[in-house]
Scaffold this active site. Structure first.
Site, short mmCIF file in Angstrom:
data_model
loop_
_atom_site.label_atom_id
_atom_site.label_comp_id
_atom_site.label_asym_id
_atom_site.label_seq_id
_atom_site.Cartn_x
_atom_site.Cartn_y
_atom_site.Cartn_z
CG ASN A 1 -2.16 -0.89 0.90
OD1 ASN A 1 -2.01 -2.09 0.75
ND2 ASN A 1 -3.33 -0.30 0.76
NE ARG B 1 -3.20 -33.74 17.13
CZ ARG B 1 -2.41 -33.86 18.20
NH1 ARG B 1 -1.10 -34.03 18.06
NH2 ARG B 1 -2.93 -33.78 19.40
CD GLN C 1 -18.96 -37.39 6.61
OE1 GLN C 1 -19.97 -37.01 7.19
NE2 GLN C 1 -19.02 -38.24 5.62
CG MET C 2 -18.40 -32.29 12.13
SD MET C 2 -18.97 -32.05 13.79
CE MET C 2 -19.03 -33.75 14.32
CD GLU D 1 -6.62 1.28 2.01
OE1 GLU D 1 -7.32 1.84 1.17
OE2 GLU D 1 -5.41 1.55 2.17
C1 LIG Z 1 -2.95 -1.27 11.93
C2 LIG Z 1 -3.73 -0.18 11.26
C3 LIG Z 1 -3.12 0.57 10.26
C4 LIG Z 1 -3.80 1.63 9.66
N1 LIG Z 1 -3.15 2.40 8.75
C5 LIG Z 1 -3.74 3.54 8.30
C6 LIG Z 1 -3.03 4.45 7.43
O1 LIG Z 1 -1.88 4.19 7.04
N2 LIG Z 1 -3.63 5.60 7.06
C7 LIG Z 1 -4.89 5.93 7.47
O2 LIG Z 1 -5.37 6.99 7.10
N3 LIG Z 1 -5.60 5.09 8.28
C8 LIG Z 1 -5.05 3.91 8.70
N4 LIG Z 1 -5.76 3.06 9.52
C9 LIG Z 1 -7.06 3.47 10.01
C10 LIG Z 1 -8.23 2.72 9.40
O3 LIG Z 1 -8.42 3.13 8.07
C11 LIG Z 1 -9.42 3.01 10.30
O4 LIG Z 1 -9.21 2.29 11.49
C12 LIG Z 1 -10.71 2.65 9.65
O5 LIG Z 1 -11.03 3.54 8.62
C13 LIG Z 1 -11.86 2.66 10.67
O6 LIG Z 1 -11.85 3.83 11.41
P1 LIG Z 1 -11.92 3.76 13.03
O7 LIG Z 1 -10.99 2.74 13.51
O8 LIG Z 1 -11.77 5.15 13.53
O9 LIG Z 1 -13.37 3.23 13.32
P2 LIG Z 1 -14.70 4.09 13.48
O10 LIG Z 1 -14.87 5.01 12.35
O11 LIG Z 1 -14.72 4.65 14.86
O12 LIG Z 1 -15.78 2.94 13.39
C14 LIG Z 1 -15.93 1.97 14.45
C15 LIG Z 1 -16.97 0.96 14.05
O13 LIG Z 1 -18.23 1.64 13.90
C16 LIG Z 1 -18.98 1.05 12.87
N5 LIG Z 1 -19.39 2.08 11.87
C17 LIG Z 1 -18.68 3.14 11.43
N6 LIG Z 1 -19.37 3.83 10.50
C18 LIG Z 1 -20.54 3.19 10.34
C19 LIG Z 1 -21.69 3.40 9.52
N7 LIG Z 1 -21.75 4.44 8.65
N8 LIG Z 1 -22.72 2.54 9.63
C20 LIG Z 1 -22.67 1.49 10.49
N9 LIG Z 1 -21.62 1.24 11.29
C21 LIG Z 1 -20.56 2.07 11.23
C22 LIG Z 1 -18.12 0.00 12.23
O14 LIG Z 1 -18.48 -1.26 12.72
C23 LIG Z 1 -16.73 0.32 12.67
O15 LIG Z 1 -15.96 -0.84 12.72
C24 LIG Z 1 -5.13 1.93 10.06
C25 LIG Z 1 -5.76 1.14 11.03
C26 LIG Z 1 -5.08 0.09 11.62
C27 LIG Z 1 -5.78 -0.73 12.67
#
Ligand SMILES: Cc1cc2nc3c(=O)[nH]c(=O)nc-3n(C[C@H](O)[C@H](O)[C@H](O)COP(=O)(O)OP(=O)(O)OC[C@H]3O[C@@H](n4cnc5c(N)ncnc54)[C@H](O)[C@@H]3O)c2cc1C
Length: 394
Positions: A88, A270, A281-282, A365
């Protein structure tokens, strides 16, 4: 649609296998022990053309297209899930965004070095207030000062931020204008003060590749590093995520395949009640369900790559493929754990490591809920997911 993979793409994938098995994987225990970012190994992969498949030869690419990107990312993540990040940051989300949206001068200055692994990339969109609603949650500002901008605020989870030489970062130039007030910038954190990156400790992940909390304190960005027009940043980010979802889908598929391979191998080794557990089967049900999900995820990935290679809009296909690959990879990791019984908890088998990286990409993403919303709104006719033509330089 011809599902035969062209010979030159298979050859590129095989050379990635050889590079990893011969040079990258043997060097990793030392790097892990020293908790050291493997910069020279990234340059080695760059030099071998691993990151250049989506780019034309005049910027240092190999011009093989998105199917090649997909197969390479899949293979890397099958062999070493932590290395998928590089696809990426060095091959797609960071350099391809600069390639698609940058001026000729910006492309010349940054793209060849990024895909050659001479510069380390980054894509800084998410903030502490949330990643799913990146535009709504964005508090970082960029204020015009003299012949440049001053950036203030913070970013969260930014992969490679502690190593970055040149990355893409989003900030609000007009906070009152909502998503139309966001602007993209090419930032060079090592050149000027005001950029601090602190690695976030996450259990089960390699200590060599960090995702970071980033703090911007009057961080200066010259005007010539603005990427696209002022206020165009949201469009830049959304188009970048479509392409990023190609590599993320491929990475999930590679991990799912690795988990399936481990489960099959162990099921044949195993012995319980005098027979291979694969005869039960499981256990066969776990294997069969995983095979089907992995194959279906692979077809969705190849359709996505094909759609992108054909220059057609692919937001719908990207969301569907990413969602399904995530489900398949979670299922494959769970099935592998089930088949291995107690041994899944030991370090003898890397199941916990694959499961941890599957969880990262499950939210990375775009979380599943975000893909579901896009897919449902498209299916119900509320919002055509493919309403925008894809952004391509050529
Ligand atoms: C190891 C790692 C590396 C990353 N690297 C990058 C990077 O390089 N650059 C970057 O910009 N970001 C990066 N990210 C961030 C990543 O893109 C975000 O974590 C992701 O977009 C989700 O945002 P959040 O964690 O703030 O979750 P939130 O936006 O707080 O969402 C939390 C939860 O709420 C729910 N939710 C959110 N919106 C909705 C909706 N509209 N409807 C229903 N449910 C919803 C979903 O279940 C979601 O899982 C990284 C994340 C991790 C863990």
């Amino acid at each position: 649609m011809d599902l035969t993979i062209p010979e030159h793409i298979l050859a590129a994938r095989d050379s990635v296998t050889r590079l990893f098995e011969g040079e990258i994987l043997p060097a990793m225990p030392g790097h892990e022990e020293r908790r050291e970012f493997p910069r020279a190994l990234i340059a080695r992969l760059g030099e071998a053309g691993v990151f250049g498949a989506a780019f034309p030869e005049d910027v240092g690419g190999t011009d093989m297209g998105f199917l090649a990107v997909a197969l390479i990312a899949e293979e890397i993540s099958r062999l070493a899930p932590e290395w998928g990040y590089a696809m990426n940051m060095q091959a797609m989300t960071c350099p391809f965004t600069i390639f698609n949206w940058g001026t000729a001068e910006q492309v010349r200055r940054f793209v060849p070095d990024l895909i050659a692994g001479r510069k380390i990339g980054m894509f800084a969109l998410s903030e502490p207030g949330g990643g799913s609603d990146a535009a709504g949650a964005m508090k970082t500002t960029a204020k015009r000062v003299g012949d440049g901008y001053r950036l203030n605020g913070s970013k969260q989870w930014i992969t490679f931020a502690d190593q970055c030489d040149a990355g893409v970062l989003f900030a609000k130039t007009d906070p009152a204008a909502g998503h139309r007030g966001i602007t993209a910038f090419i930032v060079e954190p090592k050149r000027v003060p005001g950029f601090t990156a602190k690695p976030i400790v996450m259990g089960g992940l390699s200590p060599c590749f960090n995702s970071c909390a980033v703090f911007l304190d009057d961080f200066a960005v010259p005007a010539e590093n603005r990427l696209g027009e002022a206020g165009e940043g949201f469009k830049v980010a959304m188009s970048a995520l479509d392409y990023g979802r190609l590599t993320v889908t491929a990475r999930l598929l590679g991990m799912a395949q690795a988990c399936l391979d481990m489960a099959k191998r162990y099921a044949r080794e195993r012995i319980v009640r005098g027979q291979e557990i694969g005869r039960f089967q499981m256990v066969q049900q776990l294997i069969a369900d995983t095979v089907i999900e992995v194959e279906a995820a692979r077809l969705m990935l190849y359709r996505l790559a094909w759609t992108m290679d054909a220059g057609q809009p692919a937001t719908r296909e990207a969301a569907q493929a990413k969602f399904f690959a995530s489900k398949a990879a979670k299922g494959a990791a769970a099935a592998a754990a089930e088949v291995h019984g107690a041994y899944a908890l030991t370090d003898e088998f890397p199941i916990k490591k694959f499961a941890a990286y599957v969880n990262v990409l499950n939210v990375g993403e775009g979380a599943p809920a975000v893909q579901r919303v896009l897919i449902a709104e498209d299916a119900l006719g509320y919002k055509d997911a493919n309403r925008h033509p894809p952004r391509r330089r050529r």
